[in-house]
Design a protein around this motif. Sequence first.
Motif, PDB file in Angstrom:
ATOM      1  N   GLN A   1       0.838  -1.194   0.000  1.00 22.28           N
ATOM      2  CA  GLN A   1       0.000   0.000   0.000  1.00 22.28           C
ATOM      3  C   GLN A   1       0.871   1.241   0.000  1.00 22.28           C
ATOM      4  O   GLN A   1       1.942   1.256   0.597  1.00 22.28           O
ATOM      5  N   VAL A   2       0.409   2.256  -0.710  1.00 16.21           N
ATOM      6  CA  VAL A   2       1.079   3.552  -0.774  1.00 16.21           C
ATOM      7  C   VAL A   2       0.019   4.644  -0.764  1.00 16.21           C
ATOM      8  O   VAL A   2      -1.110   4.444  -1.227  1.00 16.21           O
ATOM      9  N   PHE A   3       0.370   5.795  -0.228  1.00 16.94           N
ATOM     10  CA  PHE A   3      -0.564   6.910  -0.155  1.00 16.94           C
ATOM     11  C   PHE A   3      -0.620   7.653  -1.483  1.00 16.94           C
ATOM     12  O   PHE A   3       0.399   7.850  -2.137  1.00 16.94           O
ATOM     13  N   LEU A   4      -1.823   8.064  -1.864  1.00  9.99           N
ATOM     14  CA  LEU A   4      -2.054   8.833  -3.088  1.00  9.99           C
ATOM     15  C   LEU A   4      -2.234  10.310  -2.751  1.00  9.99           C
ATOM     16  O   LEU A   4      -2.310  10.687  -1.586  1.00  9.99           O
ATOM     17  N   TYR A   5      -2.348  11.136  -3.790  1.00 12.01           N
ATOM     18  CA  TYR A   5      -2.644  12.551  -3.599  1.00 12.01           C
ATOM     19  C   TYR A   5      -4.080  12.698  -3.106  1.00 12.01           C
ATOM     20  O   TYR A   5      -4.998  12.183  -3.729  1.00 12.01           O
ATOM     21  N   PRO A   6      -4.304  13.415  -1.997  1.00 13.90           N
ATOM     22  CA  PRO A   6      -5.678  13.591  -1.514  1.00 13.90           C
ATOM     23  C   PRO A   6      -6.447  14.617  -2.340  1.00 13.90           C
ATOM     24  O   PRO A   6      -5.850  15.536  -2.915  1.00 13.90           O
ATOM     25  N   ASP A   7      -7.752  14.432  -2.383  1.00 11.79           N
ATOM     26  CA  ASP A   7      -8.683  15.389  -2.965  1.00 11.79           C
ATOM     27  C   ASP A   7      -8.253  15.883  -4.346  1.00 11.79           C
ATOM     28  O   ASP A   7      -8.161  17.070  -4.606  1.00 11.79           O
ATOM     29  N   ASN A   8      -7.979  14.942  -5.252  1.00 12.38           N
ATOM     30  CA  ASN A   8      -7.538  15.273  -6.603  1.00 12.38           C
ATOM     31  C   ASN A   8      -8.421  14.512  -7.592  1.00 12.38           C
ATOM     32  O   ASN A   8      -8.554  13.292  -7.498  1.00 12.38           O
ATOM     33  N   ALA A   9      -9.010  15.218  -8.541  1.00 11.97           N
ATOM     34  CA  ALA A   9      -9.960  14.610  -9.467  1.00 11.97           C
ATOM     35  C   ALA A   9      -9.310  13.712 -10.512  1.00 11.97           C
ATOM     36  O   ALA A   9     -10.000  12.939 -11.168  1.00 11.97           O
ATOM     37  N   ASP A  10      -7.991  13.790 -10.688  1.00 13.15           N
ATOM     38  CA  ASP A  10      -7.360  13.014 -11.752  1.00 13.15           C
ATOM     39  C   ASP A  10      -5.940  12.628 -11.357  1.00 13.15           C
ATOM     40  O   ASP A  10      -4.981  13.285 -11.743  1.00 13.15           O
ATOM     41  N   VAL A  11      -5.799  11.557 -10.593  1.00 12.69           N
ATOM     42  CA  VAL A  11      -4.485  11.040 -10.208  1.00 12.69           C
ATOM     43  C   VAL A  11      -4.131   9.910 -11.167  1.00 12.69           C
ATOM     44  O   VAL A  11      -4.927   9.003 -11.386  1.00 12.69           O
ATOM     45  N   TRP A  12      -2.953   9.979 -11.756  1.00 18.09           N
ATOM     46  CA  TRP A  12      -2.478   8.923 -12.635  1.00 18.09           C
ATOM     47  C   TRP A  12      -1.553   8.007 -11.847  1.00 18.09           C
ATOM     48  O   TRP A  12      -0.586   8.465 -11.238  1.00 18.09           O
ATOM     49  N   VAL A  13      -1.850   6.711 -11.849  1.00 14.88           N
ATOM     50  CA  VAL A  13      -1.041   5.701 -11.173  1.00 14.88           C
ATOM     51  C   VAL A  13      -0.419   4.845 -12.266  1.00 14.88           C
ATOM     52  O   VAL A  13      -1.129   4.226 -13.055  1.00 14.88           O
ATOM     53  N   ARG A  14       0.904   4.832 -12.302  1.00 16.79           N
ATOM     54  CA  ARG A  14       1.614   4.096 -13.350  1.00 16.79           C
ATOM     55  C   ARG A  14       2.388   2.935 -12.722  1.00 16.79           C
ATOM     56  O   ARG A  14       3.272   3.139 -11.898  1.00 16.79           O
ATOM     57  N   PHE A  15       2.037   1.715 -13.122  1.00 14.54           N
ATOM     58  CA  PHE A  15       2.764   0.513 -12.735  1.00 14.54           C
ATOM     59  C   PHE A  15       3.813   0.289 -13.822  1.00 14.54           C
ATOM     60  O   PHE A  15       3.479  -0.097 -14.941  1.00 14.54           O
ATOM     61  N   TYR A  16       5.056   0.562 -13.496  1.00 15.72           N
ATOM     62  CA  TYR A  16       6.127   0.657 -14.494  1.00 15.72           C
ATOM     63  C   TYR A  16       7.102  -0.518 -14.372  1.00 15.72           C
ATOM     64  O   TYR A  16       7.623  -0.791 -13.290  1.00 15.72           O
ATOM     65  N   LEU A  17       7.336  -1.199 -15.472  1.00 14.41           N
ATOM     66  CA  LEU A  17       8.328  -2.262 -15.537  1.00 14.41           C
ATOM     67  C   LEU A  17       9.578  -1.719 -16.211  1.00 14.41           C
ATOM     68  O   LEU A  17       9.540  -1.353 -17.388  1.00 14.41           O
ATOM     69  N   ASN A  18      10.662  -1.629 -15.463  1.00 17.76           N
ATOM     70  CA  ASN A  18      11.958  -1.249 -16.010  1.00 17.76           C
ATOM     71  C   ASN A  18      12.671  -2.548 -16.332  1.00 17.76           C
ATOM     72  O   ASN A  18      13.301  -3.165 -15.464  1.00 17.76           O
ATOM     73  N   ALA A  19      12.531  -3.011 -17.556  1.00 22.86           N
ATOM     74  CA  ALA A  19      12.963  -4.363 -17.937  1.00 22.86           C
ATOM     75  C   ALA A  19      14.470  -4.513 -18.111  1.00 22.86           C
ATOM     76  O   ALA A  19      14.982  -5.628 -18.072  1.00 22.86           O
ATOM     77  N   ALA A  20      15.192  -3.409 -18.311  1.00 20.05           N
ATOM     78  CA  ALA A  20      16.652  -3.454 -18.469  1.00 20.05           C
ATOM     79  C   ALA A  20      17.085  -4.462 -19.534  1.00 20.05           C
ATOM     80  O   ALA A  20      18.103  -5.141 -19.384  1.00 20.05           O
ATOM     81  N   PHE A  21      16.294  -4.595 -20.586  1.00 20.37           N
ATOM     82  CA  PHE A  21      16.581  -5.475 -21.721  1.00 20.37           C
ATOM     83  C   PHE A  21      16.663  -6.955 -21.335  1.00 20.37           C
ATOM     84  O   PHE A  21      17.240  -7.755 -22.051  1.00 20.37           O
ATOM     85  N   GLN A  22      16.064  -7.323 -20.204  1.00 17.25           N
ATOM     86  CA  GLN A  22      16.111  -8.702 -19.734  1.00 17.25           C
ATOM     87  C   GLN A  22      14.880  -9.482 -20.211  1.00 17.25           C
ATOM     88  O   GLN A  22      13.778  -8.946 -20.246  1.00 17.25           O
ATOM     89  N   THR A  23      15.086 -10.737 -20.572  1.00 13.89           N
ATOM     90  CA  THR A  23      13.974 -11.602 -20.991  1.00 13.89           C
ATOM     91  C   THR A  23      13.978 -12.920 -20.219  1.00 13.89           C
ATOM     92  O   THR A  23      13.267 -13.852 -20.586  1.00 13.89           O
ATOM     93  N   ASP A  24      14.769 -13.004 -19.151  1.00 11.32           N
ATOM     94  CA  ASP A  24      14.903 -14.274 -18.444  1.00 11.32           C
ATOM     95  C   ASP A  24      13.977 -14.402 -17.231  1.00 11.32           C
ATOM     96  O   ASP A  24      14.112 -15.330 -16.455  1.00 11.32           O
ATOM     97  N   GLY A  25      13.025 -13.507 -17.062  1.00 10.84           N
ATOM     98  CA  GLY A  25      12.079 -13.612 -15.959  1.00 10.84           C
ATOM     99  C   GLY A  25      10.657 -13.713 -16.468  1.00 10.84           C
ATOM    100  O   GLY A  25      10.339 -13.307 -17.589  1.00 10.84           O
ATOM    101  N   ASP A  26       9.780 -14.238 -15.629  1.00 13.27           N
ATOM    102  CA  ASP A  26       8.371 -14.391 -16.001  1.00 13.27           C
ATOM    103  C   ASP A  26       7.642 -13.056 -16.043  1.00 13.27           C
ATOM    104  O   ASP A  26       6.613 -12.915 -16.693  1.00 13.27           O
ATOM    105  N   GLY A  27       8.136 -12.046 -15.310  1.00 10.42           N
ATOM    106  CA  GLY A  27       7.531 -10.729 -15.358  1.00 10.42           C
ATOM    107  C   GLY A  27       6.788 -10.356 -14.086  1.00 10.42           C
ATOM    108  O   GLY A  27       7.051 -10.887 -13.009  1.00 10.42           O
TER     109      GLY A  27
END
Length: 195
Positions: free
Chosen positions: A141-167
Amino acid sequence: SASTYYYQIYAVNSFGAHSLQDNSPIAATTINPRGEFTETFESGTLNWTFTGAWGISSAYANSGSFSLTDSPDGNMTGSDSYALLRVDTSGMEFPVLRFWSRHDLGSNSTVEVHFSSNAGASYDYSVWARSGDSGGWSEHQVFLYPDNADVWVRFYLNAAFQTDGDGWYLDDIRVVDMADEFTGVAGYPFFEDFE
């Protein structure tokens, strides 16, 4: 959930004649409903925007039958990508993002959560980040911006050019207002003997 609406604008005079139009509908997508929000991926990904190969998978699920993953067809692709969710925290005093995550990443790869309160013009980077192999599902869990009509939450994968993991797999994502849990104030006089 978010909905896309298509519309056209034209004028009609008192004789019933219509103005000329280009016959191209205009589209607008609503953001998620105001207030608390839950996403289990059992009904698809209507509320999401993606880069890369993100999609629904039945390989792992924290609950139900499906989860969201960066690589539904096998191992990581080696390219950075993200899954973006827009939420409305209007009226929330202490909005919290709760989510279940599992990951198996190649060396030097990371999974991160970023927030934006200005429509993606800038992000608060890595408010949450992990690497390696999680060994299974865990809740975060992480805290978001309070009282904001448009918060963007980005789940970001920094893959570092790797292909040896399931993800990375995500499930049971929730936005809740924790205000009730933080407003309890001890009455006066207050005594604590720390026993």
